[in-house]
Structures are given as C-alpha cells and as structure tokens.
Design a protein around this motif. Structure first.
Motif, PDB file in Angstrom:
ATOM      1  N   PRO A  90       0.450  -1.054   0.295  1.00 28.00           N
ATOM      2  CA  PRO A  90      -0.513  -0.282  -0.331  1.00 28.00           C
ATOM      3  C   PRO A  90       1.050   1.085   0.253  1.00 28.00           C
ATOM      4  O   PRO A  90       0.715   2.163  -0.763  1.00 28.00           O
ATOM      5  N   GLU A  91       1.743   1.054   0.896  1.00 31.36           N
ATOM      6  CA  GLU A  91       2.677   2.391   0.776  1.00 31.36           C
ATOM      7  C   GLU A  91       3.212   2.522  -0.417  1.00 31.36           C
ATOM      8  O   GLU A  91       4.081   4.185  -0.886  1.00 31.36           O
ATOM      9  N   SER A  92       3.731   1.978  -1.477  1.00 29.54           N
ATOM     10  CA  SER A  92       4.670   2.027  -2.917  1.00 29.54           C
ATOM     11  C   SER A  92       3.966   2.957  -3.375  1.00 29.54           C
ATOM     12  O   SER A  92       4.378   3.941  -4.430  1.00 29.54           O
ATOM     13  N   GLY A  93       2.946   3.337  -3.473  1.00 33.94           N
ATOM     14  CA  GLY A  93       1.792   3.946  -4.301  1.00 33.94           C
ATOM     15  C   GLY A  93       1.835   3.357  -5.724  1.00 33.94           C
ATOM     16  O   GLY A  93       0.483   4.564  -6.710  1.00 33.94           O
ATOM     17  N   LEU A  94       1.424   2.195  -6.459  1.00 32.77           N
ATOM     18  CA  LEU A  94       1.613   1.464  -7.260  1.00 32.77           C
ATOM     19  C   LEU A  94       0.378   1.022  -6.984  1.00 32.77           C
ATOM     20  O   LEU A  94      -0.617   0.339  -5.757  1.00 32.77           O
ATOM     21  N   VAL A  95      -0.446   0.868  -7.746  1.00 29.98           N
ATOM     22  CA  VAL A  95      -1.603  -0.039  -7.599  1.00 29.98           C
ATOM     23  C   VAL A  95      -2.158  -0.984  -9.256  1.00 29.98           C
ATOM     24  O   VAL A  95      -1.570  -0.937  -9.902  1.00 29.98           O
ATOM     25  N   ALA A  96      -2.845  -1.360  -8.696  1.00 35.20           N
ATOM     26  CA  ALA A  96      -2.983  -2.629 -10.029  1.00 35.20           C
ATOM     27  C   ALA A  96      -4.309  -2.285 -11.273  1.00 35.20           C
ATOM     28  O   ALA A  96      -4.896  -1.422 -10.632  1.00 35.20           O
ATOM     29  N   PRO A 133      -7.826  -1.796 -11.960  1.00 37.66           N
ATOM     30  CA  PRO A 133      -8.573  -1.197 -13.491  1.00 37.66           C
ATOM     31  C   PRO A 133      -8.045   0.380 -12.476  1.00 37.66           C
ATOM     32  O   PRO A 133      -9.025   1.600 -13.173  1.00 37.66           O
ATOM     33  N   ALA A 134      -7.075   0.479 -11.318  1.00 36.92           N
ATOM     34  CA  ALA A 134      -6.924   1.608 -11.287  1.00 36.92           C
ATOM     35  C   ALA A 134      -6.424   2.753 -11.467  1.00 36.92           C
ATOM     36  O   ALA A 134      -5.898   2.649 -12.608  1.00 36.92           O
ATOM     37  N   PRO A 135      -6.610   3.662 -12.001  1.00 41.27           N
ATOM     38  CA  PRO A 135      -6.197   5.019 -12.845  1.00 41.27           C
ATOM     39  C   PRO A 135      -5.176   4.991 -12.971  1.00 41.27           C
ATOM     40  O   PRO A 135      -3.896   4.690 -11.879  1.00 41.27           O
ATOM     41  N   GLY A 136      -3.780   4.513 -13.423  1.00 36.11           N
ATOM     42  CA  GLY A 136      -2.506   4.072 -13.795  1.00 36.11           C
ATOM     43  C   GLY A 136      -2.163   3.046 -13.431  1.00 36.11           C
ATOM     44  O   GLY A 136      -0.722   2.785 -13.163  1.00 36.11           O
ATOM     45  N   GLY A 137      -3.266   2.190 -13.101  1.00 32.44           N
ATOM     46  CA  GLY A 137      -3.056   0.915 -12.691  1.00 32.44           C
ATOM     47  C   GLY A 137      -1.850  -0.021 -13.221  1.00 32.44           C
ATOM     48  O   GLY A 137      -1.563   0.247 -14.883  1.00 32.44           O
ATOM     49  N   LEU A 138      -0.998  -0.696 -12.973  1.00 34.66           N
ATOM     50  CA  LEU A 138      -0.245  -2.157 -13.854  1.00 34.66           C
ATOM     51  C   LEU A 138      -1.437  -3.403 -14.434  1.00 34.66           C
ATOM     52  O   LEU A 138      -2.082  -3.796 -13.895  1.00 34.66           O
ATOM     53  N   LEU A 139      -0.647  -3.154 -15.382  1.00 35.66           N
ATOM     54  CA  LEU A 139      -1.524  -4.352 -15.931  1.00 35.66           C
ATOM     55  C   LEU A 139      -0.369  -5.179 -17.269  1.00 35.66           C
ATOM     56  O   LEU A 139       0.219  -4.791 -17.524  1.00 35.66           O
ATOM     57  N   PRO A 140      -0.489  -6.680 -15.977  1.00 32.08           N
ATOM     58  CA  PRO A 140       0.302  -7.677 -16.640  1.00 32.08           C
ATOM     59  C   PRO A 140       0.577  -8.335 -18.416  1.00 32.08           C
ATOM     60  O   PRO A 140      -0.610  -8.543 -18.938  1.00 32.08           O
ATOM     61  N   TRP A 141       1.309  -8.409 -18.937  1.00 30.17           N
ATOM     62  CA  TRP A 141       1.500  -8.932 -19.867  1.00 30.17           C
ATOM     63  C   TRP A 141       1.970 -10.474 -20.082  1.00 30.17           C
ATOM     64  O   TRP A 141       2.291 -10.999 -21.505  1.00 30.17           O
ATOM     65  N   GLY A 142       3.130 -10.015 -19.208  1.00 33.47           N
ATOM     66  CA  GLY A 142       3.932 -11.843 -19.313  1.00 33.47           C
ATOM     67  C   GLY A 142       4.912 -11.829 -17.727  1.00 33.47           C
ATOM     68  O   GLY A 142       4.507 -10.960 -16.968  1.00 33.47           O
ATOM     69  N   GLU A 143       5.179 -13.033 -17.833  1.00 32.25           N
ATOM     70  CA  GLU A 143       6.529 -13.101 -17.007  1.00 32.25           C
ATOM     71  C   GLU A 143       7.318 -14.098 -17.227  1.00 32.25           C
ATOM     72  O   GLU A 143       7.276 -14.644 -17.991  1.00 32.25           O
ATOM     73  N   SER A 144       7.817 -14.644 -16.438  1.00 27.42           N
ATOM     74  CA  SER A 144       9.206 -15.142 -16.488  1.00 27.42           C
ATOM     75  C   SER A 144       8.818 -16.217 -15.883  1.00 27.42           C
ATOM     76  O   SER A 144       8.124 -16.763 -15.112  1.00 27.42           O
ATOM     77  N   ALA A 145       9.873 -17.361 -16.070  1.00 20.59           N
ATOM     78  CA  ALA A 145       9.842 -18.280 -15.123  1.00 20.59           C
ATOM     79  C   ALA A 145      10.394 -18.210 -13.717  1.00 20.59           C
ATOM     80  O   ALA A 145       9.871 -19.236 -12.983  1.00 20.59           O
ATOM     81  N   GLU A 146      10.956 -17.236 -13.469  1.00 24.31           N
ATOM     82  CA  GLU A 146      11.057 -16.891 -11.774  1.00 24.31           C
ATOM     83  C   GLU A 146      10.259 -16.282 -11.494  1.00 24.31           C
ATOM     84  O   GLU A 146      10.440 -15.437 -10.522  1.00 24.31           O
ATOM     85  N   SER A 147       9.585 -16.146 -12.029  1.00 24.99           N
ATOM     86  CA  SER A 147       8.009 -15.165 -11.595  1.00 24.99           C
ATOM     87  C   SER A 147       8.840 -13.019 -11.915  1.00 24.99           C
ATOM     88  O   SER A 147       7.878 -12.862 -11.036  1.00 24.99           O
ATOM     89  N   ASP A 148       9.608 -13.053 -12.442  1.00 21.63           N
ATOM     90  CA  ASP A 148       9.496 -12.088 -13.119  1.00 21.63           C
ATOM     91  C   ASP A 148       8.388 -11.508 -13.492  1.00 21.63           C
ATOM     92  O   ASP A 148       7.801 -12.447 -14.055  1.00 21.63           O
ATOM     93  N   LYS A 149       7.850 -10.278 -13.214  1.00 22.99           N
ATOM     94  CA  LYS A 149       6.434  -9.694 -13.911  1.00 22.99           C
ATOM     95  C   LYS A 149       6.515  -8.912 -14.659  1.00 22.99           C
ATOM     96  O   LYS A 149       8.066  -7.374 -14.890  1.00 22.99           O
ATOM     97  N   PHE A 150       6.574  -8.654 -16.191  1.00 23.43           N
ATOM     98  CA  PHE A 150       6.299  -7.531 -17.288  1.00 23.43           C
ATOM     99  C   PHE A 150       4.997  -7.483 -17.453  1.00 23.43           C
ATOM    100  O   PHE A 150       4.020  -7.552 -17.332  1.00 23.43           O
TER     101      PHE A 150
END
Length: 190
Positions: free
Chosen positions: A108-114, A116-133
């Motif tokens: 919560p303190e990061s200011g990042l949101v998922a 459909p929140a305005p400016g939210g992060l929307l995933p399109w890929g990931e790595s075998a190590e669970s990195d998120k793109f």
C-alpha cells in the motif's frame, strides 16, 4: 516497496510507434522467430477483451498477438497472447496475475496500484522466476504506456518504449536486463 526505488532504466534511442516495424525488429532480434509466424493474422476478438478490461490495449501487443501464438523466449520469458477463441482464457489469466500483484507484490505504501485503478499495472508477461512484465497504464493512449518490470529480486524499473520493442532490445542486448536473467534469444511457441 517505495516508489523512489523505481527508476527509468532505459529510454530507447527512438520509440517505435509502428506495430509492424516493432514486430520486424523483434523478429530480427530473435533468430527463428519468423518460422513461428502465422501465415495470416488471427482474428482476435479485441472488443471482448478490451471491454472486459475497460481499456484499449497497445497496438504493438495486438499486432504481435495477431501474428504469433503464446511464446516463450529463452525458456524464461513467457508472453501470453490471446488467439481466436482463447479470449476468455486470456482474461482469466490476466485477472489471476492481477490478483497475485495485489496480494503479493504491491504494498500500500508504494503508491503502485493494479489495473483497473487509474494508472494501474496491467500484466502482459512473466518469467520462469516469477518476474512480472506489465504496462503502467498512464498516458494519453495505450501506445504511450511504459513497460514496468518487477523482478523477483526486488528491482522495479520502467522502460519508455512499447512492449514489443522492449522484448527486441532485451533479446538483442541493447537493453540491460537489470534484475533479470540474461536473455537467450530462442523462441518456443505454445
């Protein structure tokens, strides 16, 4: 995670805005990729996907999905793409990753949101190590969205180009894979 820890990792020399040009650059960066290209573009129901997500998607992503099925680069980076008749599966996958982002990755303190929140992060890929793109959905149009990388090791960074150009530059070595495994430019489709 503090938003001050997110930095602009890379600004491409020139942001490629033409989806066909971006795809050609990716095909040039990944030997053998063209061999997996469909002979004709797939008729993906973008209206269904975009209506469900509440936003249009970047044109380079849509162009890539019309010409390629889901693929993996270097047995590491999975790029999940919808195909005809797979739109609901794609939406289920996106919503599942969004749930993981909210439950595990976003503090919560990061200011990042998922989305459909305005400016939210929307995933399109990931790595075998669970990195998120993901895309950070800020800008006048989806073509202006930043690519945001969240590495499992804690590094978060932005790339100021489209996702197809991001993949191309990651594969050809132009873009430093900060916090990620070195990318082997070999493709496998599913």
């Amino acid at each position: 995670m503090d938003t001050d820890q997110i930095e602009i990792q890379k600004t491409p020399t020139r942001r490629i805005t033409d989806p066909a040009e971006a795809l050609a650059v990716l095909e040039g960066a990944v030997p053998g990729m063209v061999g997996h290209r469909r002979s004709t573009p797939a008729a993906v129901d973008w209206d269904l996907i975009e209506r469900n997500l509440g936003t249009e998607l970047p044109s380079d992503f849509k162009h890539l999905a019309e010409w390629y099925p889901t693929f993996d680069i270097g047995d590491d980076i999975l790029v999940a793409l919808p195909g005809p008749g797979e739109e609901h599966d794609q939406l289920t996958h996106i919503h599942s990753v969004l749930d993981v982002l909210v439950d595990v990755w976003l503090e919560p303190e990061s200011g990042l949101v998922a989305h459909p929140a305005p400016g939210g992060l929307l995933p399109w890929g990931e790595s075998a190590e669970s990195d998120k793109f993901m895309w950070t959905t800020v800008g006048g149009t989806p073509q202006e969205w930043l690519v945001t990388v969240a590495s499992r090791g804690g590094a978060w960074w932005h790339y100021e180009g489209g996702m197809v150009q991001f993949l191309a530059e990651l594969c050809d070595g132009t873009l430093e894979p900060w916090g990620l495994r070195e990318v082997v430019p070999v493709v496998k489709t599913f």
